[in-house]
Scaffold this active site. Structure first.
Site, short mmCIF file in Angstrom:
data_model
loop_
_atom_site.label_atom_id
_atom_site.label_comp_id
_atom_site.label_asym_id
_atom_site.label_seq_id
_atom_site.Cartn_x
_atom_site.Cartn_y
_atom_site.Cartn_z
CE1 TYR A 28 -4.07 2.00 0.58
CE2 TYR A 28 -2.72 3.17 2.19
CZ TYR A 28 -3.87 3.09 1.42
OH TYR A 28 -4.81 4.08 1.48
CE LYS A 32 -3.71 4.85 -1.74
NZ LYS A 32 -4.74 5.37 -2.65
#
Length: 248
Positions: free
Chosen positions: A157, A161
């Site tokens: 993640y 991002k």
């Protein structure tokens, strides 16, 4: 409805709940026609459409897994057939597959990269020609404080991002000459279905100076500013945190 976005069209990926839903309601309240994108079941998306149309707004629900090129193409085609233009893209769709690095399987890594990063690339590329031809457009990519500071158990993640931030800055430079702005919003811990699964709330709050989780509407407020406010026309390539002071 204020009408600041009257006659404008906004696509918000993953907008049947959470931050995406809040953003859809905020932009619809400004007068935009909003495309509610969902990946699987249409039930929640249809409810958002009903909520918007019941107060006189304009919205449709369109299915697309934004990690799939053909489905993104269909999403853009469906939007253009219905509304004839695209003024705002909010790349919000995302998932988590959290676990420590040594336990992370390649498919958990790839699934998060495919949706959270490749999906941003596919959707942005798909609207780029339209916005460049219009010589106007605002693209808002939802990143995360995890992409700025990292977070144990979120290597996939955080990497995705962080990639969104680099992508945002590059595309902002490429599209600026045609009047298209590209910015990123980096939420911290926001009360959504995703964060409701966390068990260490008290520990997390120690790292948030404001001492609470944020609300989806607070993130949507920044999205609305970047999408609708004339004052945002001179802002591009920026990363703006909505995190209660976690990252300073």
């Amino acid at each position: 409805m204020t009408g600041a976005m009257q006659d404008q069209v906004a696509i918000i990926t993953g907008s049947s709940r959470g931050i995406g839903k809040a953003a859809a309601l905020a932009l619809a309240a400004e007068g935009a026609s909003v495309v509610i994108n969902y990946a699987r079941s249409s039930t929640a998306a249809d409810e958002v459409v009903a909520e918007i149309t019941e107060v006189g707004g304009s919205a449709i629900a369109l299915q697309a897994d934004v990690s799939k090129e053909d489905q993104v193409d269909a999403l853009i085609k469906g939007t253009m057939e219905k509304f004839g233009r695209i003024d705002v893209l909010v790349n919000n769709a995302g998932i988590t597959r959290d676990t420590l690095l040594l336990r992370m399987k390649p498919d958990a890594w790839q699934a998060v990269i495919d949706l959270n990063l490749t999906g941003v690339f596919l959707c942005t590329r798909a609207v780029a020609k339209i916005m460049l031809k219009q010589r106007s457009g605002r693209i808002i990519n939802i990143s995360s404080v995890a992409g700025l500071m990292g977070n144990p158990g979120q290597a996939n993640y955080s990497a995705a991002k962080a990639g969104v931030i680099g992508f945002t800055k590059t595309v902002a430079k490429e599209m600026a000459a045609r009047g298209v702005t590209v910015n990123a919003v980096a939420p911290g811990f926001i009360e959504t279905d995703m964060t409701s699964e966390l068990s260490n709330t008290e520990e997390i709050l120690k790292f948030i100076p404001l001492g609470r989780y944020g609300q989806a509407s607070e993130v949507a407020g920044l999205i609305r500013f970047l999408a609708a406010d004339p004052a945002a026309a001179y802002i591009t390539g920026q990363v703006m945190n909505v995190d209660g002071g976690m990252v300073m």
